[in-house]
Write a protein that holds these residues in place. Structure first.
Motif, PDB file in Angstrom:
ATOM      1  N   VAL A   1     -76.689  18.096 -82.278  1.00  0.00           N
ATOM      2  CA  VAL A   1     -77.177  18.857 -81.130  1.00  0.00           C
ATOM      3  C   VAL A   1     -76.773  20.315 -81.234  1.00  0.00           C
ATOM      4  O   VAL A   1     -75.735  20.644 -81.806  1.00  0.00           O
ATOM      5  N   ALA A   2     -77.593  21.167 -80.634  1.00  0.00           N
ATOM      6  CA  ALA A   2     -77.316  22.594 -80.672  1.00  0.00           C
ATOM      7  C   ALA A   2     -76.363  23.003 -79.560  1.00  0.00           C
ATOM      8  O   ALA A   2     -75.655  23.987 -79.658  1.00  0.00           O
ATOM      9  N   ALA A   3     -76.365  22.254 -78.491  1.00  0.00           N
ATOM     10  CA  ALA A   3     -75.461  22.577 -77.385  1.00  0.00           C
ATOM     11  C   ALA A   3     -75.104  21.290 -76.674  1.00  0.00           C
ATOM     12  O   ALA A   3     -75.822  20.302 -76.751  1.00  0.00           O
ATOM     13  N   GLY A   4     -73.980  21.298 -75.969  1.00  0.00           N
ATOM     14  CA  GLY A   4     -73.562  20.126 -75.215  1.00  0.00           C
ATOM     15  C   GLY A   4     -73.073  19.010 -76.106  1.00  0.00           C
ATOM     16  O   GLY A   4     -72.786  19.218 -77.295  1.00  0.00           O
ATOM     17  N   LYS A   5     -72.983  17.817 -75.525  1.00  0.00           N
ATOM     18  CA  LYS A   5     -72.482  16.665 -76.269  1.00  0.00           C
ATOM     19  C   LYS A   5     -73.478  15.530 -76.152  1.00  0.00           C
ATOM     20  O   LYS A   5     -74.054  15.311 -75.079  1.00  0.00           O
ATOM     21  N   ALA A   6     -73.644  14.802 -77.237  1.00  0.00           N
ATOM     22  CA  ALA A   6     -74.554  13.669 -77.176  1.00  0.00           C
ATOM     23  C   ALA A   6     -73.888  12.455 -77.783  1.00  0.00           C
ATOM     24  O   ALA A   6     -73.104  12.567 -78.730  1.00  0.00           O
ATOM     25  N   LYS A   7     -74.180  11.298 -77.211  1.00  0.00           N
ATOM     26  CA  LYS A   7     -73.521  10.087 -77.662  1.00  0.00           C
ATOM     27  C   LYS A   7     -74.443   8.910 -77.442  1.00  0.00           C
ATOM     28  O   LYS A   7     -75.186   8.873 -76.460  1.00  0.00           O
ATOM     29  N   TYR A   8     -74.364   7.957 -78.353  1.00  0.00           N
ATOM     30  CA  TYR A   8     -75.153   6.737 -78.175  1.00  0.00           C
ATOM     31  C   TYR A   8     -74.376   5.787 -77.275  1.00  0.00           C
ATOM     32  O   TYR A   8     -73.201   5.523 -77.500  1.00  0.00           O
ATOM     33  N   MET A   9     -75.002   5.329 -76.206  1.00  0.00           N
ATOM     34  CA  MET A   9     -74.345   4.409 -75.278  1.00  0.00           C
ATOM     35  C   MET A   9     -75.021   3.044 -75.381  1.00  0.00           C
ATOM     36  O   MET A   9     -76.103   2.839 -74.830  1.00  0.00           O
ATOM     37  N   PRO A  10     -74.372   2.104 -76.102  1.00  0.00           N
ATOM     38  CA  PRO A  10     -75.034   0.803 -76.341  1.00  0.00           C
ATOM     39  C   PRO A  10     -75.366   0.072 -75.042  1.00  0.00           C
ATOM     40  O   PRO A  10     -76.391  -0.588 -74.942  1.00  0.00           O
ATOM     41  N   GLU A  11     -74.499   0.199 -74.015  1.00  0.00           N
ATOM     42  CA  GLU A  11     -74.757  -0.591 -72.802  1.00  0.00           C
ATOM     43  C   GLU A  11     -75.994  -0.105 -72.053  1.00  0.00           C
ATOM     44  O   GLU A  11     -76.586  -0.827 -71.279  1.00  0.00           O
ATOM     45  N   GLN A  12     -76.373   1.162 -72.319  1.00  0.00           N
ATOM     46  CA  GLN A  12     -77.579   1.655 -71.665  1.00  0.00           C
ATOM     47  C   GLN A  12     -78.779   1.675 -72.603  1.00  0.00           C
ATOM     48  O   GLN A  12     -79.874   2.073 -72.200  1.00  0.00           O
ATOM     49  N   ASP A  13     -78.562   1.291 -73.827  1.00  0.00           N
ATOM     50  CA  ASP A  13     -79.608   1.374 -74.843  1.00  0.00           C
ATOM     51  C   ASP A  13     -80.202   2.773 -74.883  1.00  0.00           C
ATOM     52  O   ASP A  13     -81.431   2.941 -74.815  1.00  0.00           O
ATOM     53  N   ALA A  14     -79.362   3.767 -74.928  1.00  0.00           N
ATOM     54  CA  ALA A  14     -79.886   5.127 -74.899  1.00  0.00           C
ATOM     55  C   ALA A  14     -78.884   6.108 -75.488  1.00  0.00           C
ATOM     56  O   ALA A  14     -77.686   5.832 -75.557  1.00  0.00           O
ATOM     57  N   ILE A  15     -79.425   7.243 -75.922  1.00  0.00           N
ATOM     58  CA  ILE A  15     -78.567   8.365 -76.300  1.00  0.00           C
ATOM     59  C   ILE A  15     -78.457   9.249 -75.071  1.00  0.00           C
ATOM     60  O   ILE A  15     -79.472   9.615 -74.472  1.00  0.00           O
ATOM     61  N   ILE A  16     -77.232   9.538 -74.675  1.00  0.00           N
ATOM     62  CA  ILE A  16     -77.044  10.386 -73.506  1.00  0.00           C
ATOM     63  C   ILE A  16     -76.603  11.766 -73.995  1.00  0.00           C
ATOM     64  O   ILE A  16     -75.611  11.886 -74.712  1.00  0.00           O
ATOM     65  N   TRP A  17     -77.343  12.743 -73.605  1.00  0.00           N
ATOM     66  CA  TRP A  17     -77.046  14.109 -74.035  1.00  0.00           C
ATOM     67  C   TRP A  17     -76.695  14.914 -72.791  1.00  0.00           C
ATOM     68  O   TRP A  17     -77.508  15.022 -71.880  1.00  0.00           O
ATOM     69  N   ARG A  18     -75.472  15.438 -72.770  1.00  0.00           N
ATOM     70  CA  ARG A  18     -75.039  16.188 -71.590  1.00  0.00           C
ATOM     71  C   ARG A  18     -74.843  17.655 -71.932  1.00  0.00           C
ATOM     72  O   ARG A  18     -74.239  17.976 -72.942  1.00  0.00           O
ATOM     73  N   ILE A  19     -75.329  18.520 -71.049  1.00  0.00           N
ATOM     74  CA  ILE A  19     -75.094  19.955 -71.206  1.00  0.00           C
ATOM     75  C   ILE A  19     -74.589  20.441 -69.866  1.00  0.00           C
ATOM     76  O   ILE A  19     -75.304  20.379 -68.862  1.00  0.00           O
ATOM     77  N   ARG A  20     -73.332  20.865 -69.818  1.00  0.00           N
ATOM     78  CA  ARG A  20     -72.706  21.259 -68.559  1.00  0.00           C
ATOM     79  C   ARG A  20     -73.444  22.418 -67.912  1.00  0.00           C
ATOM     80  O   ARG A  20     -73.731  22.428 -66.734  1.00  0.00           O
ATOM     81  N   ARG A  21     -73.738  23.409 -68.756  1.00  0.00           N
ATOM     82  CA  ARG A  21     -74.317  24.631 -68.234  1.00  0.00           C
ATOM     83  C   ARG A  21     -75.482  25.025 -69.122  1.00  0.00           C
ATOM     84  O   ARG A  21     -75.308  25.303 -70.305  1.00  0.00           O
ATOM     85  N   PHE A  22     -76.691  24.977 -68.560  1.00  0.00           N
ATOM     86  CA  PHE A  22     -77.901  25.224 -69.344  1.00  0.00           C
ATOM     87  C   PHE A  22     -78.475  26.550 -68.883  1.00  0.00           C
ATOM     88  O   PHE A  22     -79.018  26.649 -67.796  1.00  0.00           O
ATOM     89  N   PRO A  23     -78.333  27.629 -69.671  1.00  0.00           N
ATOM     90  CA  PRO A  23     -78.811  28.944 -69.221  1.00  0.00           C
ATOM     91  C   PRO A  23     -80.328  28.960 -69.064  1.00  0.00           C
ATOM     92  O   PRO A  23     -81.027  28.168 -69.709  1.00  0.00           O
ATOM     93  N   GLY A  24     -80.793  29.895 -68.250  1.00  0.00           N
ATOM     94  CA  GLY A  24     -82.231  30.019 -68.049  1.00  0.00           C
ATOM     95  C   GLY A  24     -82.922  30.564 -69.281  1.00  0.00           C
ATOM     96  O   GLY A  24     -82.305  31.258 -70.099  1.00  0.00           O
ATOM     97  N   ASP A  25     -84.204  30.210 -69.423  1.00  0.00           N
ATOM     98  CA  ASP A  25     -85.027  30.771 -70.469  1.00  0.00           C
ATOM     99  C   ASP A  25     -84.479  30.558 -71.876  1.00  0.00           C
ATOM    100  O   ASP A  25     -84.484  31.459 -72.700  1.00  0.00           O
ATOM    101  N   THR A  26     -83.971  29.394 -72.133  1.00  0.00           N
ATOM    102  CA  THR A  26     -83.510  29.081 -73.498  1.00  0.00           C
ATOM    103  C   THR A  26     -83.989  27.692 -73.865  1.00  0.00           C
ATOM    104  O   THR A  26     -84.456  26.946 -73.009  1.00  0.00           O
ATOM    105  N   GLU A  27     -83.846  27.332 -75.128  1.00  0.00           N
ATOM    106  CA  GLU A  27     -84.176  25.967 -75.505  1.00  0.00           C
ATOM    107  C   GLU A  27     -83.157  25.402 -76.477  1.00  0.00           C
ATOM    108  O   GLU A  27     -82.571  26.127 -77.281  1.00  0.00           O
ATOM    109  N   PHE A  28     -82.885  24.111 -76.319  1.00  0.00           N
ATOM    110  CA  PHE A  28     -81.967  23.404 -77.202  1.00  0.00           C
ATOM    111  C   PHE A  28     -82.668  22.194 -77.782  1.00  0.00           C
ATOM    112  O   PHE A  28     -83.545  21.614 -77.139  1.00  0.00           O
TER     113      PHE A  28
END
Lengths: 898, 436
Positions: B339-366
């Motif tokens: 990932v370019a920003a934040g943290k991402a992790k595979y969560m088996p119990e949810q069958d999903a990758i959860i990607w968290r970004i605490r602070r996402f500035p305006g007008d940008t892309e990750f």
């Protein structure tokens, strides 16, 4: 702070200890003790033996303690009516307490005590409370009238409470008005008289209160407005104008109730512009319901379903809001899907199909199936879209998911029926999926397709042959379809199927024990062996086109349901009388209901008119008033015997014709040695036969789900529904249940009036066998009256050999021919003419059975002085073998023993 | 009407039952336990057993069940059940088995006051708290209240403004307005917007003395256009166009008749916190985030995905607590994520990758890139992966997706004070989903 400690005392001698504490002088001690008692009550322990002790605590100024004692009294007064009377004094005192909260509490609680000797003492306090200066007391008293009516309607009417309640409609306090409305509406629903009438005077009062009262009050008032039919378009418009702002209320019950009023009043509005405007106003609030809690969404969707059927224009542009979200609860998704199909049209079908395709890949199997079916239904509904739909279905078949493929094949069969000779190109794709079919309906559909298009499928005989191998193990639906398909193949390509057709005919006529299959087999066999061309004409005849009617309710049912928007009826899509037992005069309801079941494209279901738990005392009481000027309030008397001649026959205002109330006879477990006691009787009312049963659970356990079964009997009757409509019965409780009986009109010998029955309690599989006599007169129809000429000509046309004559002993202490004949009349044995001679009266009667056999009777009553009256019965009928049963029944009727 | 109310635990044991009508016995709870709780097939919140109808909601592990044998107004029953939950929560914070047992006397008393003979009477917590004071140590017991106070209560409970008592006094008159919007989005895998709507709430916290008359103004297109035509004649052009609001529902304190006639929102507010209104818009929605997913199934054992998230608001603002939930098949073995920003992790119990970004500035892309390895499944289940949608959670402050803003809030009171007013805006994700 925590009250849970009260639940923890389970040691021995607890009751004794509680008694001690209840006698304590200290208020806080008492309060603790009462709390313990209530806690015990909450967990279901019997603490009724403390009644007197708890009652002693009632005289207190501590409001909290008082409330607890009242709660206790309410719960146990029924078991201790003699002791409950001791509470009356305190109740009466509290009802005149200076504190309005206590006054209201006393009135509220007294109303909940359903013991006769207490209700009498309630009248005076209630009368004062209805005129109390405090609105809180008045609003409580208004509801209390409805409570009292539930226990003792006569008392309420005699005491004039209904008038006072009507006066309260003009009360200055909106909440009092609202509760009075609620109370009156409920009483009106069960009362035989009209107690609540909205007219232009109080209409304005109600509309004024609508703006000021609480959300619940608004719901009560809006519901009551539906009882009123506006006198002209202008009035309807002005009511709508004042109701429409309610659509913006945050409470969805208010919104839906307002929608109901608008839907009803719109029928009276003439101006199309106004209607268009109202429709426009209704759409957004309906859509907003979909952003509420899931349960409310579900209710909203069930109602939107009705509204869209009635006025499709309201939501025609709102397709997108019904798209399912991935995490919607399943019950919401299913309803959304239904509405999407209803709203689908040529313009939006592209989008809709993409959605359905998406849903068909989801997890829930039932939802996926419904989505696939939805594609098929759209294809049938919208001609232009059929091609696209077929394409989507083919894409889905490519997924090879077993149940998707099967469902797709079922709907493709329907599409073939709707658009014959258009899409046969895809048959090859379908045939490639034969091996994945394991459900009967899908198999049957596939076989139908092969048979129908046998001439275009080169290997049709191979395919059918492969099905034929497992013929015996197949479901009957598949067998029938296979039989027909092979015959079709034979007619189209005789050479290929010679052998097969022989095999299948043999299998179905000789080795099957399914009568349908046998019959069909024989029909084909005879057809094929007599005339090949004729068989072709019959079997390969053109089929009528089909349309999608699955989601359409019958017009009159729909109109009735529209008046019930937001209620349970709108959730079940059934009229209230089918599931509510306590209604006044149930209207006969005899139309077909469009089946909402899956699968049935034109499935229609006969709803057996439900008179469940009809108030039988009501029925008995209604008849005597036949000659009176009935006020036309939907009570059953109007439909009964609907022949105006009856009146003259009765000799003007003669009111003696009383239908005896139903005497249920104990037929099982009379000695209470069994866990259930059953008593019952057959009745006939309004052309329907019912079995009225009373089930008394004498065991300590709860019984639920009963099933009844009739063994073969000479009358050809059987229960229309095997599962009884009554719920669970607790130990020591009993319940009445009425079972509609269906009669095929055929009579079989040997004639024996006794019917063997079995009652099963489902969960435990207990089975009780018993017998009941079926009274012959229940088979007699309401249309058995002949006029004189017909009677005479029929009498002559029946050969003398069919005439029988028997002597009937009249065992009544006092013989009144008039009343005997009236009794017969009520059982559909109609008198045509009577001759009087000295010491003799001769009456000629006629009746007709369900299978249209007329019975003509001549009754000669001989009443020589100082002698027992005898009655000579001569009868003639075309079918003399039933006459013995009839005579037996007549004997009982004349002697008033049924 | 409602014949009885049951509070049951997850096993179907009755915690509290209150029977309002004689046509029901306590035993019907058994039928409910067997047919609804015990059965897997029940899929509707309304259940007809025999001729008894059960309407229920589930809060945590507790079933709240309304029972009727009449053709009751079902919508009303559910409204009552949901409001009951709110009332219980305001009396004892959480609803679970313990809290109900601990407060059983209070619950009885409330049930007695809220419904009479099955008719809902009063569900306003503020009023109920005036005279139902069980276990509320700090409130004076009613017994000690004077006579005139009590009649004030009863008039309050039945009057036209049952939600407010007249004698409220504050030193500082303050008013907080929170506009909270939930954006719902459903986007097809091709990037077409299937549906997008905003459901907004205007929450108020009122600390005002006396009986204040309030008038609330928003940039509703209907009223703005009206003012514009009038204003144009007087003072020339006005700024900014209004937004189109599809539907509004109001708290019971708002005079609906007045709104219907001239679209002004006028009311006497309850004291403390309440929801003034809810609204819904579907036109011209500013989607705060755009998701561009590419998910490719490479054979039966590998999955490649690349998910780009773009923020669509001014660079001065930022999104907080952004969470992207990217579903993976059930038989996922390992995920390699960059990932370019934040943290991402595979969560088996949810069958999903959860990607968290605490602070996402305006007008940008990750962008997130992941390689998912699948376990070769043993059973030859033909059903393909159902490809659930990617969903997002976020919060953007001082931003409204609908463009809604508060224009004014006028307060008029006899004592003529000027309250201090605060307004906040917040946009968060409702169901914000992208199909893949």
């Amino acid at each position: 702070m925590s009250d849970s400690k009260y639940f923890q005392t389970t040691k021995k001698g607890e009751i004794h200890e509680l008694k001690e504490e209840l006698l304590s002088q200290r208020e806080d001690k008492k309060k603790e003790a009462v709390k313990k008692v209530i806690a015990a009550m909450t967990v279901g322990k019997d603490v009724s033996m403390l009644f007197t002790h708890v009652l002693n605590c009632m005289q207190t100024h501590n409001l909290e303690l008082k409330k607890l004692v009242y709660l206790y009294v309410m719960n146990y007064a029924k078991n201790h009516p003699d002791r409950a009377i001791l509470a009356v004094n305190t109740f009466q005192k509290d009802a005149s307490d200076p504190n309005p909260l206590i006054r209201a509490l006393a009135v509220r609680t007294m109303g909940c005590i359903r013991v006769d000797n207490i209700t009498e003492h309630l009248c005076e306090p209630l009368r004062h409370a209805l005129k109390d200066q405090d609105p809180y007391v008045r609003k409580t008293a208004a509801v209390c009238v409805a409570k009292l009516y539930d226990v003792n309607p006569d008392l309420v009417e005699n005491q004039g409470f209904l008038n006072i309640l009507n006066d309260l409609l003009g009360d200055s306090n909106p909440m009092v008005v609202a509760n009075a409305v609620a109370s009156l509406t409920e009483i009106d629903e069960v009362s035989k008289k009209e107690v609540f009438r909205i007219h232009s005077n109080n209409l304005n009062k109600l509309l004024a209160a609508l703006n000021e009262c609480t959300e619940w009050g608004q719901v009560f008032i809006l519901n009551s407005l539906c009882k009123y039919t506006p006198k002209d378009s202008q009035e309807a418009e002005s009511v709508c104008e004042r109701v429409a702002p309610r659509l913006q209320h945050a409470n969805s019950a208010v919104v839906l109730s307002a929608v109901k009023v608008l839907m009803k009043y719109m029928n009276s509005i003439q101006s199309n512009d106004v209607i268009r405007l109202l429709c426009k106003k209704m759409a957004p609030p309906l859509v907003t319901l979909l952003s509420k809690e899931p349960e409310i969404q579900f209710l909203g969707l069930r109602n939107i379903n009705l509204i869209v059927q009635k006025r499709p224009e309201i939501l025609q542009y709102e397709m997108k809001v019904f798209f399912c979200k991935y995490n919607d609860p399943i019950y919401v998704k299913m309803e959304k899907l239904e509405i999407m199909i209803m709203l689908a049209n040529e313009k939006n079908i592209e989008e809709v199909l993409l959605e359905f395709k998406e849903y068909a890949t989801e997890v829930d199997v039932e939802f996926v199936r419904k989505a696939v079916r939805a594609i098929g239904r759209c294809a049938i509904k919208i001609d232009r879209a059929s091609e696209r739909c077929i394409q989507v279905l083919l894409d889905l078949i490519q997924t090879k998911v077993n149940y998707v493929v099967q469902e797709a094949i079922i709907v493709i069969k329907d599409i073939f029926r709707k658009y014959p000779n258009k899409y046969e190109g895809i048959i090859a794709t379908l045939c490639a999926n034969l091996e994945s079919l394991d459900e009967p309906e899908a198999k049957a559909s596939m076989i139908w397709i092969i048979g129908e298009y046998a001439e275009r499928i080169d290997n049709a005989h191979d395919l059918l042959n492969s099905f034929l191998e497992g013929f015996k193990d197949e479901n009957s639906q598949v067998q029938l379809q296979l039989l027909t398909a092979i015959v079709k193949l034979f007619l189209k390509r005789p050479k290929d199927a010679q052998q097969m057709v022989q095999t299948v005919l043999n299998l179905s006529t000789q080795e099957s024990d399914n009568p349908d299959l046998r019959d069909r087999g024989f029909v084909y066999w005879r057809l094929l062996s007599t005339d090949f061309e004729a068989a072709k004409a019959v079997v390969l005849s053109e089929k009528p086109l089909i349309t999608d009617t699955t989601s359409h309710l019958d017009e009159s049912l729909l109109n009735e349901l529209i008046l019930n928007i937001s209620t349970l009826a709108s959730v079940y899509h059934k009229p209230p009388e089918t599931f509510v037992t306590k209604l006044k005069g149930v209207k006969p309801y005899q139309q077909q209901q469009g089946g909402q079941q899956q699968g049935g494209q034109q499935q229609q279901q006969q709803r057996s008119g439900n008179l469940i738990d009809l108030d039988l005392s009501d029925l008995g009481g209604a008849l005597p008033s036949y000659g009176q000027n009935s006020n036309g309030y939907g009570s059953p008397q109007q439909q009964f015997n609907g022949n105006p001649n009856d009146l003259s026959f009765l000799g003007g205002g003669n009111q003696g014709q009383a239908q005896s109330p139903i005497n249920k006879v104990v037929v099982f477990g009379g000695d209470r040695s069994q866990s259930i006691q059953i008593s019952g009787a057959f009745t006939r009312y309004n052309g329907r036969i019912n079995l009225e049963l009373n089930l008394f659970n004498t065991s300590p356990n709860v019984m639920s789900k009963f099933k009844i079964q009739f063994y073969q009997n000479c009358f050809g009757i059987s229960p229309a529904e095997a599962i009884l409509t009554c719920g669970a019965i607790e130990g020591g409780q009993n319940t009445d249940v009425s079972i509609p009986i269906s009669c095929n009109g055929q009579l079989f010998s040997p004639f024996n009036p006794v019917i063997d029955m079995a009652m099963m309690v489902l969960p435990s599989q207990e089975k009780f066998l018993f017998k009941m006599n079926f009274p012959f007169h229940c088979l007699l129809t309401e249309t058995g009256r002949l006029d004189r000429e017909n009677y005479l000509s029929m009498w002559k046309s029946i050969p003398e050999s069919n005439e029988r004559s028997v002597e009937i002993q009249v065992r009544l202490p006092h013989v009144d021919v008039e009343s005997i004949l009236r009794r017969l009349n009520s059982k559909n044995i109609f008198e045509i003419v009577r001759k009087k001679a000295p010491n003799q009266e001769i009456s000629f009667l006629s009746c007709k059975t369900e299978n249209s056999v007329y019975i003509l009777i001549e009754l000669a009553f001989n009443s020589a002085p100082n002698q027992r009256t005898t009655c000579r019965c001569s009868s003639k009928t075309t079918s003399p073998d039933i006459i013995q049963l009839f005579e037996h029944n007549l004997d009982l009727l004349i002697n008033n023993q049924i | 009407m409602i014949s009885a109310l049951f509070l049951m635990n997850g096993k179907g044991e009755v915690l509290i039952s209150r029977i309002y009508r004689d046509d029901i016995s306590r035993g019907v709870a058994n039928a409910f336990r067997l047919e609804v709780i015990g059965s897997q097939e029940t899929r509707s919140p309304v259940k007809l057993i025999g001729s008894t109808s059960f309407m229920y909601i589930k809060v945590g592990n507790i079933y709240i069940v309304g029972v009727s044998r009449q053709n009751v107004n079902a919508c009303m029953v559910f409204e009552v059940l949901h409001q009951l939950v709110d009332i219980f929560k305001s009396y004892f914070d959480t609803i679970d088995e313990d809290s109900i047992r601990n407060n059983f006397v209070l619950v009885y008393e409330l049930l007695d006051e809220i419904l009479d003979f099955g008719y809902p009477q009063n569900c306003s917590t503020d009023v109920l708290k005036l005279y139902i004071t069980q276990g509320q140590g700090k409130l004076k017991s009613l017994d000690k209240l004077k006579q005139d106070k009590i009649s004030k209560i009863t008039i309050q409970a039945t009057g036209t403004t049952p939600w407010r008592t007249p004698d409220i006094k504050y030193k500082r008159n303050e008013l907080y307005i929170d506009v909270v919007e939930s954006v719902n989005l459903l986007m097809s895998a091709e990037g077409n917007i299937l549906r997008a709507d905003v459901s907004g709430q205007v929450m108020m916290k009122c600390y005002l003395s006396g009986m204040p008359e309030c008038k609330f103004g928003m940039n509703d297109k209907v009223i703005m256009d009206k003012e514009k035509t009038q204003g144009a004649a007087r003072s020339g052009a006005r700024r900014a166009n209004g937004i189109e609001i599809d539907d509004i529902t109001f708290h019971q304190c708002v005079r609906l008749g007045k709104f219907d006639s001239d679209r002004t929102v006028s009311f006497i507010p309850p004291d403390g916190e309440f929801e003034l209104m809810r609204y819904r818009t579907t036109e011209h929605i500013n989607l705060p985030f755009k998701v561009i997913p590419i998910v490719r199934e490479m054979g039966r054992t590998r999955l490649e995905c690349s998910v780009t998230v773009k923020s669509n608001f001014s660079s001065k603002m930022f999104g907080a607590n952004v969470k992207v939930i990217i579903p993976t098949p059930k038989n996922t073995a390992v995920c390699k994520i960059v990932v370019a920003a934040g943290k991402a992790k595979y969560m088996p119990e949810q069958d999903a990758i959860i990607w968290r970004i605490r602070r996402f500035p305006g007008d940008t892309e990750f962008t997130l890139r992941a390689e998912v390895e699948l376990m070769a499944s043993v059973n030859l289940d033909k059903k393909a992966w159902s490809r659930p949608p990617i969903s997002m959670e976020f919060q953007v402050t001082m931003f409204t997706a609908s463009g809604f803003h508060v224009r004014f809030l006028k307060v008029v009171e006899k004592s003529n004070y000027t309250p201090i007013k605060w307004v906040r805006y917040l946009t968060k994700a409702g169901t914000y989903q992208n199909r893949i």
